[in-house]
Design an enzyme around this catalytic site. Structure first.
Site, PDB file in Angstrom:
ATOM      1  N   LYS A  63       0.816  -1.211   0.000  1.00 41.56           N
ATOM      2  CA  LYS A  63       0.000   0.000   0.000  1.00 41.56           C
ATOM      3  C   LYS A  63       0.861   1.277   0.000  1.00 41.56           C
ATOM      4  O   LYS A  63       0.403   2.338  -0.401  1.00 41.56           O
ATOM      5  CB  LYS A  63      -0.924   0.043   1.224  1.00 41.56           C
ATOM      6  CG  LYS A  63      -1.918  -1.095   1.349  1.00 41.56           C
ATOM      7  CD  LYS A  63      -3.194  -0.823   0.611  1.00 41.56           C
ATOM      8  CE  LYS A  63      -4.312  -1.835   0.882  1.00 41.56           C
ATOM      9  NZ  LYS A  63      -3.931  -3.247   0.869  1.00 41.56           N
TER      10      LYS A  63
HETATM   11  C1  LIG Z   1      -4.473  -4.358   0.361  1.00 44.11           C
HETATM   12  C2  LIG Z   1      -3.681  -5.600   0.382  1.00 44.11           C
HETATM   13  C3  LIG Z   1      -3.902  -6.658  -0.539  1.00 44.11           C
HETATM   14  C4  LIG Z   1      -4.991  -6.592  -1.571  1.00 44.11           C
HETATM   15  O1  LIG Z   1      -4.712  -5.664  -2.580  1.00 44.11           O
HETATM   16  P1  LIG Z   1      -5.895  -5.121  -3.497  1.00 44.11           P
HETATM   17  O2  LIG Z   1      -5.286  -4.070  -4.326  1.00 44.11           O
HETATM   18  O3  LIG Z   1      -6.956  -4.619  -2.571  1.00 44.11           O
HETATM   19  O4  LIG Z   1      -6.368  -6.284  -4.311  1.00 44.11           O
HETATM   20  C5  LIG Z   1      -3.091  -7.775  -0.471  1.00 44.11           C
HETATM   21  N1  LIG Z   1      -2.145  -7.894   0.474  1.00 44.11           N
HETATM   22  C6  LIG Z   1      -1.913  -6.919   1.375  1.00 44.11           C
HETATM   23  C7  LIG Z   1      -0.878  -7.143   2.415  1.00 44.11           C
HETATM   24  C8  LIG Z   1      -2.652  -5.738   1.359  1.00 44.11           C
HETATM   25  O5  LIG Z   1      -2.406  -4.795   2.274  1.00 44.11           O
END
Ligand SMILES: *Cc1c(COP(=O)(O)O)cnc(C)c1O
Length: 433
Positions: free
Chosen positions: A106
């Site tokens: 993120k």
């Molecule tokens: C948010 C997140 C995901 C999922 O990603 P998306 O873009 O929502 O599909 C997977 N793994 C982690 C650790 C995340 O923080």
């Protein structure tokens, strides 16, 4: 470059407007009207380009109203950490998206969006207040991106007692221009409070409120960058490549699809899901049916109505057969996930987190039926230290906590506890400004 709304009822906007608005007036999500194709010369020299060079070339196509110098500064400060692709064996790699300040992928989207928003609002005379409702990881990534940025204040709302200890420390120990509100309610209450604040006349007359939500186009574009960089760093160019993406809201996957549309020669994207299998079911049946969320150990993927599905559907012209040509998808249980974490440790001496393990499982499933030799790159989306008890349970290993995480665990928590009543939140906002 113009951006359209997936709902098709709002007018085309430029990048700046798309970033500031976040969501289109018709409730749709923004996408580039024409996804630009990168020249062959770019792909020829991909392996020699640094992450920053790739980032500048790609983002410049979308943010062409931002000067090259400003964009370069934004990129330097947003992506100030390594993005390694690690080899497990001849045909298997892990792209580690875990080296940012909050140890999760993120950071890419949230930091770029934060720098972009502050770039676009820097000439405003009123202080900008960013409201973020978070169920855990997103909030700290966003807050980190805005940390110490002049003229910006961040107010984070998180549900009391519903985030992990590590997440809470990450949310509440920054201080400075970041305020954490611990709401006596659920994540939905936090989201409602933010929505009500945006709709409130008194607040909006007095304050300069902005959102930093997860569907902002400025979060999507940077999530295409590491696909180029990772592909370029794989030495063997003669085999087809696939990326396996641990998926929840499908934002990371959509970033990959964007890269593909820009010309990245990837054979397949794998949307790896846990028990929340709305997307794999769509791939199987051609019908998209949102479902209640199921709690799992890969909890950042616990999403029952993935918001970026709208973007995927729009890019593939609402034809499931088109989607299937590019994306494979399957779902896996927590039990499978623990076993995979152990298998990866035993086989490759590599510790993976539960999200990455789901990516590994989906890739394994996909690769079973392949006749030709191909290279798989699994996206590791969270650092395993954030899931130390799951790692311990799966492998018996006591994982070392990285310094930047350890630091924040030692700091004192600062949060303000509020009820879920809007009036209390409103008074807080009026008093702090
Ligand atoms: C948010 C997140 C995901 C999922 O990603 P998306 O873009 O929502 O599909 C997977 N793994 C982690 C650790 C995340 O923080």
């Amino acid at each position: 470059m113009k951006f359209y709304s997936t709902k098709g009822k709002s007018e085309l906007v430029d990048f700046r407007t798309a970033v500031i608005k976040g969501i289109a007036e018709d409730g749709g999500l923004y996408l580039p009207k024409d996804i630009p194709f990168l020249p062959e010369a770019f792909f020829k020299c991909l392996s020699e380009l640094s992450f920053h060079e790739i980032a500048l070339t790609v983002t410049e196509l979308f943010a062409n109203e931002v000067s090259r110098n400003d964009l370069s500064d934004i990129i330097q400060s947003a992506f100030n950490f390594p993005v390694p692709t690690v080899k497990l064996d001849e045909n298997l790699y892990v792209l580690e998206l875990t080296h940012g300040p909050t140890l999760a992928f993120k950071d890419f989207g949230a930091r770029f969006m934060a720098k972009m928003l502050s770039h676009f609002t820097k000439d405003e005379d009123k202080e900008v207040i960013i409201l973020v409702a978070t169920s855990g990881d997103t909030g700290s990534a966003v807050a980190n991106g805005f940390y110490n940025v002049e003229g910006i204040k961040v107010v984070l709302l998180y549900p009391s007692g519903m985030v992990s200890k590590i997440q809470e420390q990450q949310l509440t120990t920054l201080g400075g221009n970041i305020t954490a509100l611990e709401i006596k309610g659920t994540f939905d209450d936090c989201q409602r409070l933010v929505k009500e604040a945006f709709a409130d006349q008194v607040l909006n007359n007095k304050l300069n409120l902005t959102s930093a939500n997860s569907i902002n186009i400025a979060r999507l574009i940077p999530q295409s960058l590491y696909y180029f960089h990772s592909f370029g760093s794989i030495q063997n160019k003669n085999k087809p490549a696939v990326f396996s993406v641990p998926s929840g809201n499908l934002g990371n996957l959509t970033g990959g699809i964007l890269a593909h549309k820009m010309g990245l020669p990837v054979n397949k994207f794998i949307a790896a899901a846990n028990a929340n299998k709305v997307f794999p079911d769509y791939i199987k049946t051609g019908t998209f049916t949102p479902a209640p969320t199921i709690k799992t150990i890969s909890n950042a993927m616990d999403v029952g109505n993935p918001s970026n599905f709208e973007r995927i559907a729009s890019i593939f012209l609402y034809d499931a057969e088109n989607v299937r040509k590019v994306i494979f998808s399957d779902s896996f249980s927590d039990l499978d996930t623990y076993e995979a974490m152990n298998e990866i440790y035993k086989k490759y001496n590599y510790i993976i987190d539960p999200h990455g393990a789901v990516g590994y499982l989906a890739n394994k499933k996909y690769s079973e039926d392949l006749i030709e030799d191909s290279i798989s790159i699994i996206l590791e989306t969270a650092h395993p230290a954030k899931f130390s008890s799951e790692v311990k349970k799966a492998t018996g290993i006591e994982i070392e906590i990285p310094e930047r995480l350890g630091e924040c665990l030692k700091k004192e928590k600062h949060s303000l506890v509020l009820s879920k009543e809007f009036n209390e939140f409103k008074s807080f906002l009026l008093e702090t400004s």
